[in-house]
Design a protein around this motif. Structure first.
Motif, mmCIF file in Angstrom:
data_model
loop_
_atom_site.group_PDB
_atom_site.id
_atom_site.type_symbol
_atom_site.label_atom_id
_atom_site.label_comp_id
_atom_site.label_asym_id
_atom_site.label_seq_id
_atom_site.Cartn_x
_atom_site.Cartn_y
_atom_site.Cartn_z
ATOM 1 N N GLU A 11 -25.494 -67.091 24.035
ATOM 2 C CA GLU A 11 -24.963 -68.054 25.002
ATOM 3 C C GLU A 11 -25.670 -67.847 26.335
ATOM 4 O O GLU A 11 -25.954 -66.719 26.733
ATOM 5 C CB GLU A 11 -23.457 -67.876 25.197
ATOM 6 N N THR A 12 -25.960 -68.938 27.009
ATOM 7 C CA THR A 12 -26.563 -68.844 28.334
ATOM 8 C C THR A 12 -25.519 -68.386 29.342
ATOM 9 O O THR A 12 -24.320 -68.309 29.030
ATOM 10 C CB THR A 12 -27.120 -70.210 28.777
ATOM 11 N N GLY A 13 -25.982 -68.099 30.559
ATOM 12 C CA GLY A 13 -25.051 -67.709 31.612
ATOM 13 C C GLY A 13 -24.028 -68.790 31.912
ATOM 14 O O GLY A 13 -22.929 -68.498 32.388
ATOM 15 N N GLY A 14 -24.374 -70.057 31.624
ATOM 16 C CA GLY A 14 -23.447 -71.162 31.845
ATOM 17 C C GLY A 14 -22.550 -71.433 30.659
ATOM 18 O O GLY A 14 -21.815 -72.423 30.654
ATOM 19 N N GLY A 15 -22.628 -70.580 29.611
ATOM 20 C CA GLY A 15 -21.744 -70.746 28.466
ATOM 21 C C GLY A 15 -22.250 -71.689 27.390
ATOM 22 O O GLY A 15 -21.516 -72.030 26.467
ATOM 23 N N GLY A 20 -30.473 -71.534 17.094
ATOM 24 C CA GLY A 20 -31.629 -70.858 16.516
ATOM 25 C C GLY A 20 -31.970 -69.533 17.151
ATOM 26 O O GLY A 20 -33.078 -69.018 16.962
ATOM 27 N N SER A 21 -31.054 -68.927 17.903
ATOM 28 C CA SER A 21 -31.361 -67.657 18.576
ATOM 29 C C SER A 21 -30.668 -66.463 17.929
ATOM 30 O O SER A 21 -30.818 -65.334 18.401
ATOM 31 C CB SER A 21 -30.967 -67.737 20.061
ATOM 32 N N ALA A 22 -29.920 -66.681 16.851
ATOM 33 C CA ALA A 22 -29.189 -65.580 16.221
ATOM 34 C C ALA A 22 -30.154 -64.581 15.585
ATOM 35 O O ALA A 22 -31.157 -64.955 14.988
ATOM 36 C CB ALA A 22 -28.238 -66.122 15.168
ATOM 37 N N ALA A 23 -29.844 -63.304 15.707
ATOM 38 C CA ALA A 23 -30.661 -62.252 15.093
ATOM 39 C C ALA A 23 -30.392 -62.197 13.595
ATOM 40 O O ALA A 23 -29.248 -62.312 13.147
ATOM 41 C CB ALA A 23 -30.345 -60.909 15.738
#
Length: 196
Positions: A11-15, A20-23
């Protein structure tokens, strides 16, 4: 050495969730080495890395306009390496040998849009070098030959076995000399031939 990493999309800092970023990484590394009393040293290593997960549509590019749904990238990388040297060598015979092999396989498909089809690629490389270090009164001269042989193939639903290859052979020499306490010299020469 072994490692398994898995998780959810970041999640970005803004929520906002980043698709596609999951390990989803599995990796293992094996290293063996033996050195005898006379300095002969042998090393062997093998590594495998595997990642099979949804990734951005263009894994190495952030585009503009409407975002495309993530695609599944099934990636495997294997490497093997062997080396020999004598850690106690002196005089004119101090050889070193290094051989390496690597293979990368990538398969891509689009679960949410099967009409986009499936593609896969494979790249393999064999490389190595053989050199000798000559120990002289003023310093050392290292001379040797190195090479690599690489071949890559790509296929998808409409193209089969598109390939390219490259080979390179190089001959080199490098001198590191100290004629006097106040003077140090380093110079070398290299010749290469490449076919593509």
């Amino acid at each position: 050495y072994g490692k398994r990493a898995s998780g959810d999309d970041y999640e970005t800092g803004g929520g906002l969730e980043v698709p596609g970023s999951a390990a989803d990484l599995t990796t293992g590394l094996l290293k063996l080495a033996y050195e005898g009393e006379d300095g002969h040293r042998f090393e062997f290593s093998a590594q495998r890395m595997a990642d099979d997960a949804l990734r951005p549509f263009r894994a190495n590019f952030i585009g503009t306009g409407a975002p495309m749904a993530p695609r599944r990238y099934d990636t495997t990388r294997d490497t093997l390496a062997f080396s020999y040297e004598n850690t106690k060598a002196t005089g004119l015979w101090d050889p070193k040998v290094v051989i390496g092999m690597s293979e990368v396989k990538i398969g891509v498909d689009q679960p949410t849009f099967p009409a986009l089809g499936i593609s896969w690629g494979e790249s393999g490389t064999l490389s190595g070098k053989v050199e000798n270090r000559f120990h002289l009164a003023m310093g050392t001269v290292t001379a040797g030959i190195d090479f690599y042989d690489r071949e890559s193939t790509y296929s998808d639903d409409t193209n089969t076995g598109i390939s390219e290859s490259s080979q390179n052979v190089g001959i080199y020499a490098q001198a590191r000399l100290d004629p006097t306490e106040a003077l140090s010299l380093s110079f070398g020469l290299r010749w290469d031939r490449q076919d593509f």
